[in-house]
Design a protein around this motif. Structure first.
Motif, PDB file in Angstrom:
ATOM      1  N   PHE A   1     -47.232  -0.566 -16.213  1.00  0.00           N
ATOM      2  CA  PHE A   1     -48.097  -1.272 -14.870  1.00  0.00           C
ATOM      3  C   PHE A   1     -47.060  -2.758 -14.622  1.00  0.00           C
ATOM      4  CE2 PHE A   1     -50.083  -4.490 -12.711  1.00  0.00           C
ATOM      5  CZ  PHE A   1     -50.489  -4.582 -11.684  1.00  0.00           C
TER       6      PHE A   1
ATOM      7  N   TRP B   1     -46.783   5.000  -9.068  1.00  0.00           N
ATOM      8  CA  TRP B   1     -47.781   4.434  -8.774  1.00  0.00           C
ATOM      9  C   TRP B   1     -48.838   5.725  -8.984  1.00  0.00           C
ATOM     10  CZ3 TRP B   1     -49.168   0.146 -11.011  1.00  0.00           C
ATOM     11  CH2 TRP B   1     -48.866  -0.771 -10.492  1.00  0.00           C
ATOM     12  N   ILE B   2     -48.539   6.879  -8.282  1.00  0.00           N
ATOM     13  CA  ILE B   2     -49.009   7.932  -8.512  1.00  0.00           C
ATOM     14  C   ILE B   2     -49.355   8.408  -9.641  1.00  0.00           C
ATOM     15  CG2 ILE B   2     -48.374  10.354  -8.114  1.00  0.00           C
ATOM     16  CD1 ILE B   2     -47.588   9.540  -4.954  1.00  0.00           C
TER      17      ILE B   2
ATOM     18  N   GLN C   1     -50.343   1.871 -20.564  1.00  0.00           N
ATOM     19  CA  GLN C   1     -50.388   1.650 -19.997  1.00  0.00           C
ATOM     20  C   GLN C   1     -49.699   0.705 -19.199  1.00  0.00           C
ATOM     21  OE1 GLN C   1     -49.351   4.563 -19.010  1.00  0.00           O
ATOM     22  NE2 GLN C   1     -51.034   4.578 -17.117  1.00  0.00           N
TER      23      GLN C   1
ATOM     24  N   ASN D   1     -53.546   7.733 -16.469  1.00  0.00           N
ATOM     25  CA  ASN D   1     -54.740   7.322 -16.367  1.00  0.00           C
ATOM     26  C   ASN D   1     -55.653   8.012 -16.327  1.00  0.00           C
ATOM     27  OD1 ASN D   1     -53.816   4.021 -17.105  1.00  0.00           O
ATOM     28  ND2 ASN D   1     -54.254   3.635 -14.793  1.00  0.00           N
ATOM     29  N   VAL D   2     -56.302   8.547 -15.623  1.00  0.00           N
ATOM     30  CA  VAL D   2     -56.733   9.479 -15.065  1.00  0.00           C
ATOM     31  C   VAL D   2     -56.949  10.723 -16.580  1.00  0.00           C
ATOM     32  CG1 VAL D   2     -58.367  11.490 -13.904  1.00  0.00           C
ATOM     33  CG2 VAL D   2     -57.272   9.160 -13.422  1.00  0.00           C
TER      34      VAL D   2
ATOM     35  N   TRP E   1     -48.125   6.492 -13.055  1.00  0.00           N
ATOM     36  CA  TRP E   1     -49.551   6.342 -13.674  1.00  0.00           C
ATOM     37  C   TRP E   1     -50.721   5.757 -13.251  1.00  0.00           C
ATOM     38  CZ3 TRP E   1     -52.881   1.755 -12.850  1.00  0.00           C
ATOM     39  CH2 TRP E   1     -52.928   1.008 -13.966  1.00  0.00           C
ATOM     40  N   TRP E   2     -51.198   6.398 -12.325  1.00  0.00           N
ATOM     41  CA  TRP E   2     -52.702   6.745 -12.470  1.00  0.00           C
ATOM     42  C   TRP E   2     -52.798   8.062 -12.781  1.00  0.00           C
ATOM     43  CZ3 TRP E   2     -56.713   3.801 -11.917  1.00  0.00           C
ATOM     44  CH2 TRP E   2     -56.563   2.037 -10.913  1.00  0.00           C
TER      45      TRP E   2
END
Length: 133
Positions: free
Chosen positions: A79, A15-16, A75, A22-23, A18-19
């Motif tokens: 997810f 999750w880290i 992404q 994304n950012v 992935w975020w």
């Protein structure tokens, strides 16, 4: 309620990553769509090619939009891969993250390999030799 297998370190690392992805990617691509495409073509702007200036900006903007759409699809795939990363006896989703890491963000190697290690530890190794020696 969050299932117990989704609280592993591999999932948190996934999750880290992935975020962060994304950012980083989305903000860069949005900057290019709203300001960078015109800047990139403006640096090549010449008075003799005024007729092609608008077409060049359009082509660059369409290319950036296509890259953004591909990144969004990747992404979405990541997810679901992270969500199902540590499902017991499942090697598909960690391998998906490793393949994505080969073609894009190398940080996806961390949760992918970690997920393989966790999933391989979930199997009980049964010996074919009986314990009656």
């Amino acid at each position: 309620m969050i299932e117990e297998h989704n609280k592993t370190g591999a999932t948190v690392a996934g999750w880290i990553v992935w975020w962060l992805h994304n950012v980083g990617v989305v903000s860069i691509l949005l900057f290019l769509v709203f300001g960078g495409a015109g800047f990139a073509v403006t640096s090549m702007h010449d008075a003799s090619v005024d007729a092609n200036y608008g077409a060049a900006v359009a082509v660059v903007t369409v290319f950036i939009a296509i890259v953004l759409a591909i990144e969004v699809a990747i992404q979405v795939l990541c997810f679901f891969a992270i969500k199902k990363l540590t499902t017991p006896a499942n090697y598909v989703w960690p391998i998906v993250l490793i393949v994505v890491a080969f073609f894009g963000n190398a940080l996806y190697f961390i949760p992918g390999i970690w997920g393989l290690v966790i999933n391989s530890g979930n199997h009980e190794i049964k010996s074919s030799v009986s314990g009656d020696d």
